[in-house]
Design a protein around this motif. Structure first.
Motif, PDB file in Angstrom:
ATOM      1  N   PRO A 172       2.329  -0.366  -2.167  1.00 34.95           N
ATOM      2  CA  PRO A 172       1.106  -1.159  -1.766  1.00 34.95           C
ATOM      3  C   PRO A 172       1.806  -2.716  -1.899  1.00 34.95           C
ATOM      4  O   PRO A 172       2.525  -3.067  -2.791  1.00 34.95           O
TER       5      PRO A 172
ATOM      6  N   ASP B  86      -0.025  -5.535  -2.577  1.00 36.84           N
ATOM      7  CA  ASP B  86      -0.940  -6.263  -3.521  1.00 36.84           C
ATOM      8  C   ASP B  86      -0.234  -5.616  -4.888  1.00 36.84           C
ATOM      9  O   ASP B  86       0.030  -4.564  -5.258  1.00 36.84           O
TER      10      ASP B  86
ATOM     11  N   TYR C 263      -1.633  -5.636  -7.943  1.00 35.59           N
ATOM     12  CA  TYR C 263      -2.571  -4.946  -8.703  1.00 35.59           C
ATOM     13  C   TYR C 263      -2.469  -3.358  -8.207  1.00 35.59           C
ATOM     14  O   TYR C 263      -2.593  -2.363  -9.115  1.00 35.59           O
ATOM     15  N   GLN C 264      -2.252  -3.211  -6.783  1.00 39.21           N
ATOM     16  CA  GLN C 264      -2.624  -1.994  -6.459  1.00 39.21           C
ATOM     17  C   GLN C 264      -1.240  -1.159  -6.714  1.00 39.21           C
ATOM     18  O   GLN C 264      -1.084  -0.146  -6.924  1.00 39.21           O
ATOM     19  N   ARG C 265      -0.113  -2.105  -6.670  1.00 42.84           N
ATOM     20  CA  ARG C 265       1.151  -1.349  -7.009  1.00 42.84           C
ATOM     21  C   ARG C 265       1.136  -1.093  -8.519  1.00 42.84           C
ATOM     22  O   ARG C 265       1.656   0.002  -8.759  1.00 42.84           O
TER      23      ARG C 265
ATOM     24  N   GLN D  67      -1.462  -0.266 -10.193  1.00 41.66           N
ATOM     25  CA  GLN D  67      -2.297   1.273 -10.147  1.00 41.66           C
ATOM     26  C   GLN D  67      -1.758   2.538  -9.573  1.00 41.66           C
ATOM     27  O   GLN D  67      -1.847   3.586 -10.390  1.00 41.66           O
ATOM     28  N   ALA D  68      -0.851   2.192  -8.859  1.00 46.30           N
ATOM     29  CA  ALA D  68      -0.022   3.455  -8.133  1.00 46.30           C
ATOM     30  C   ALA D  68       0.864   3.906  -9.222  1.00 46.30           C
ATOM     31  O   ALA D  68       0.916   5.239  -9.229  1.00 46.30           O
TER      32      ALA D  68
ATOM     33  N   LYS E 115     -10.118   9.347  -7.754  1.00 44.23           N
ATOM     34  CA  LYS E 115      -9.474   8.023  -7.356  1.00 44.23           C
ATOM     35  C   LYS E 115      -9.393   8.151  -5.665  1.00 44.23           C
ATOM     36  O   LYS E 115      -9.288   7.061  -5.131  1.00 44.23           O
TER      37      LYS E 115
ATOM     38  N   ARG F 155     -10.244   8.865   1.544  1.00 41.67           N
ATOM     39  CA  ARG F 155      -9.324   8.276   2.140  1.00 41.67           C
ATOM     40  C   ARG F 155      -8.516   9.392   2.683  1.00 41.67           C
ATOM     41  O   ARG F 155      -8.392  10.351   2.160  1.00 41.67           O
TER      42      ARG F 155
ATOM     43  N   GLY G  10      -2.556   6.143  -0.260  1.00 41.32           N
ATOM     44  CA  GLY G  10      -2.249   4.898   0.254  1.00 41.32           C
ATOM     45  C   GLY G  10      -3.029   4.274   1.541  1.00 41.32           C
ATOM     46  O   GLY G  10      -2.864   3.452   1.989  1.00 41.32           O
TER      47      GLY G  10
END
Length: 224
Positions: A88, A90, A92-94, A96-97, A140, A144, A148
């Motif tokens: 990602p 972002d 923060y999203q990275r 989280q990944a 999680k 979707r 991603g």
């Protein structure tokens, strides 16, 4: 300036889920590479040379520089070949990944693999643990298409073994972990993932995986 495709090799083992993560990542990014198959039961001098610390695959060799560990390799690919990003944008999203990728390996994969290598009470606990871990992954993922979003990304690759290898492990171990009724989000994701042309075009044979893991189960049970 980004480095080119010259001198990119991937050393792997045909059934390793860690190797397939990297292969898929490179193909999604359009990186040309040479694949070198390693016999993990009769390791070559090459593997000892390029990964003397653990002696494991995958190992990416770029311009003569070796790099082990699938998660680290995928990050490297995204930094060197920045087009078609796997991570990602972002920060923060990275992060989280990265967190969930560790959860995939340290919790989901380990407990699921233990079901193949054990029996009786130990296997029963491993099944229970694996289901509990998948409940967190199910939450999680949500509704979707991919972890991603609309396209396959880093976390999808890290979780990919759930889609194609876990069903084989369940069959070999005679257990049920990924129940489609209990995990509708993961069941839908599983289909989306394995139906993707890049993934579907480079999956190991199910029959060959069954033979290999049945043999692995026999070997492990003999040690108990």
């Amino acid at each position: 300036m980004e480095k080119g495709n010259k001198g990119v090799q991937l050393v792997g083992f045909w059934v390793s889920p860690f190797v397939h993560r990297v292969k898929w990542g490179m193909k999604l990014k359009g990186i040309e590479f040479e694949y070198i198959e390693e016999d993990m039961f009769n390791r070559s001098p090459l593997l000892s040379q390029i990964n003397p610390v653990t002696g494991k695959v995958p190992v990416l060799v770029h311009d003569g520089n070796p790099l082990p560990e699938s998660s680290i390799i995928l990050e490297y690919l995204d930094e060197v070949w920045s087009h078609a990003p796997l991570f990602p944008i972002d920060a923060y999203q990275r992060a989280q990944a990265r967190f969930w990728s560790k959860f995939a390996d340290q919790k989901v994969l380990e407990s699921a693999w233990l079901t193949v290598c054990s029996k009786d009470e130990i296997q029963e606990k491993a099944v229970k643990d694996a289901i509990g871990h998948l409940e967190r992954v199910e939450e999680k993922l949500g509704g979707r298409r991919f972890f991603g979003g609309d396209t396959i990304g880093y976390l999808d690759l890290m979780m990919g073994f759930i889609a194609y290898m876990l069903p084989v492990w369940e069959e070999v171990a005679a257990v049920t972990i990924l129940d489609a009724l209990k995990f509708p989000n993961l069941a839908a994701w599983k289909s989306n993932f394995v139906d993707h042309p890049t993934i579907n075009g480079d999956l190991p044979s199910k029959d060959e995986m069954l033979t290999f893991f049945q043999w692995q189960r026999e070997v492990h049970l003999q040690r108990i």
